[in-house]
Design a protein around this motif. Sequence first.
Motif, PDB file in Angstrom:
ATOM      1  N   GLU A   1      37.147  64.193  11.011  1.00 22.03           N
ATOM      2  CA  GLU A   1      38.383  64.433  11.847  1.00 22.03           C
ATOM      3  C   GLU A   1      38.519  63.457  12.853  1.00 22.03           C
ATOM      4  N   GLU A   2      37.417  63.588  13.908  1.00 20.65           N
ATOM      5  CA  GLU A   2      37.437  62.572  14.815  1.00 20.65           C
ATOM      6  C   GLU A   2      38.046  61.170  14.449  1.00 20.65           C
ATOM      7  N   TRP A   3      37.068  60.572  13.261  1.00 22.50           N
ATOM      8  CA  TRP A   3      37.485  59.279  12.818  1.00 22.50           C
ATOM      9  C   TRP A   3      38.804  59.090  12.601  1.00 22.50           C
ATOM     10  N   LEU A   4      39.518  60.150  11.929  1.00 23.34           N
ATOM     11  CA  LEU A   4      40.937  59.905  11.366  1.00 23.34           C
ATOM     12  C   LEU A   4      42.005  60.035  12.630  1.00 23.34           C
ATOM     13  N   ALA A   5      41.320  60.770  13.763  1.00 24.89           N
ATOM     14  CA  ALA A   5      42.129  60.853  14.839  1.00 24.89           C
ATOM     15  C   ALA A   5      42.098  59.645  15.540  1.00 24.89           C
ATOM     16  N   THR A   6      40.986  58.932  15.588  1.00 23.66           N
ATOM     17  CA  THR A   6      40.737  57.446  16.475  1.00 23.66           C
ATOM     18  C   THR A   6      41.567  56.730  15.702  1.00 23.66           C
ATOM     19  N   ARG A   7      41.916  56.262  14.278  1.00 23.62           N
ATOM     20  CA  ARG A   7      42.465  55.535  13.651  1.00 23.62           C
ATOM     21  C   ARG A   7      43.757  55.792  14.083  1.00 23.62           C
ATOM     22  N   LYS A   8      44.076  57.022  13.948  1.00 25.15           N
ATOM     23  CA  LYS A   8      45.607  57.088  14.214  1.00 25.15           C
ATOM     24  C   LYS A   8      46.292  56.852  15.589  1.00 25.15           C
ATOM     25  N   ARG A   9      45.146  57.116  16.861  1.00 25.80           N
ATOM     26  CA  ARG A   9      45.448  56.712  18.097  1.00 25.80           C
ATOM     27  C   ARG A   9      45.521  54.993  17.998  1.00 25.80           C
ATOM     28  N   ARG A  10      44.678  54.348  17.551  1.00 27.89           N
ATOM     29  CA  ARG A  10      44.636  52.844  17.397  1.00 27.89           C
ATOM     30  C   ARG A  10      45.825  52.320  16.864  1.00 27.89           C
ATOM     31  N   GLN A  11      46.297  53.114  15.596  1.00 24.31           N
ATOM     32  CA  GLN A  11      47.568  52.526  15.095  1.00 24.31           C
ATOM     33  C   GLN A  11      48.757  52.896  16.118  1.00 24.31           C
ATOM     34  N   LEU A  12      48.946  53.778  16.728  1.00 24.61           N
ATOM     35  CA  LEU A  12      50.025  54.124  17.516  1.00 24.61           C
ATOM     36  C   LEU A  12      49.816  53.137  18.656  1.00 24.61           C
ATOM     37  N   ALA A  13      48.713  52.823  18.997  1.00 22.23           N
ATOM     38  CA  ALA A  13      48.640  51.993  20.389  1.00 22.23           C
ATOM     39  C   ALA A  13      49.131  50.457  19.837  1.00 22.23           C
ATOM     40  N   ALA A  14      48.747  50.167  18.626  1.00 19.05           N
ATOM     41  CA  ALA A  14      49.260  48.829  18.091  1.00 19.05           C
ATOM     42  C   ALA A  14      50.507  48.503  17.884  1.00 19.05           C
ATOM     43  N   GLU A  15      51.204  49.835  17.266  1.00 18.87           N
ATOM     44  CA  GLU A  15      52.598  49.959  17.115  1.00 18.87           C
ATOM     45  C   GLU A  15      53.389  49.525  18.432  1.00 18.87           C
ATOM     46  N   GLU A  16      52.860  50.393  19.559  1.00 20.99           N
ATOM     47  CA  GLU A  16      53.535  50.224  20.887  1.00 20.99           C
ATOM     48  C   GLU A  16      53.329  48.694  21.540  1.00 20.99           C
ATOM     49  N   ARG A  17      52.228  48.481  21.307  1.00 11.50           N
ATOM     50  CA  ARG A  17      52.070  46.912  21.705  1.00 11.50           C
ATOM     51  C   ARG A  17      52.925  45.952  20.955  1.00 11.50           C
ATOM     52  N   ALA A  18      53.279  46.253  19.735  1.00  6.84           N
ATOM     53  CA  ALA A  18      54.137  45.380  18.988  1.00  6.84           C
ATOM     54  C   ALA A  18      55.304  45.445  19.418  1.00  6.84           C
ATOM     55  N   ALA A  19      55.761  46.703  19.437  1.00  2.00           N
ATOM     56  CA  ALA A  19      57.204  47.119  20.133  1.00  2.00           C
ATOM     57  C   ALA A  19      57.341  46.350  21.567  1.00  2.00           C
ATOM     58  N   TYR A  20      56.425  46.465  22.380  1.00  2.00           N
ATOM     59  CA  TYR A  20      56.813  45.811  23.643  1.00  2.00           C
ATOM     60  C   TYR A  20      56.652  44.439  23.600  1.00  2.00           C
ATOM     61  N   ALA A  21      55.955  43.642  22.699  1.00  2.00           N
ATOM     62  CA  ALA A  21      55.880  42.472  22.481  1.00  2.00           C
ATOM     63  C   ALA A  21      57.120  41.947  21.829  1.00  2.00           C
TER      64      ALA A  21
END
Length: 115
Positions: free
Chosen positions: A64-84
Motif C-alpha cells: 500500500e505504501e509503495w503504491l501510494a509513493t508511486r501515485k505521489r511521484r506520478q502526480l508530482a511529475a504531472e505537476e512539473r510537466a504542467a508547469y513546464a
Amino acid sequence: MHGDGVLASLYTPSCGVAHDALHYYNYSMKTISITIDEGLLKRIDRAAKTAHRTRSETFRIALEEWLATRKRRQLAAEERAAYAAHPVTADEFEGLIAAQALTTADAADNDGDEW
C-alpha cells in the motif's frame, strides 16, 4: 486500527473477522504466491515480529505504501510537466500580492484595535 505507518488509517476493517486486537481477515482478500529472496524474507519476518504484525499484514502495508509513493511521484511529475508547459508568469500573482499588502497595511494602521 493498526499502529503506526503512513497508511495506518487504511487498515480499519470494514468487513472481516477479528482474530485479536491487531489481526483481521477480510473476506475479500485473495491468497497469492510470490517468489522472494530468502534474505529479504528474513528481514521482513524480523520487522513483522518487532511490529507485532503478521507476515501478510507487513506485505499489505508495504505494498500500500509503495503504491501510494508511486501515485505521489506520478502526480508530482504531472505537476512539473504542467508547469513546464505553462510556466508561472511574473504578473500572475500581482493581484494577490497587492491585496496582501493592503491587508497588512490595514492591520498595522489598526494597532491591534480591530473592534
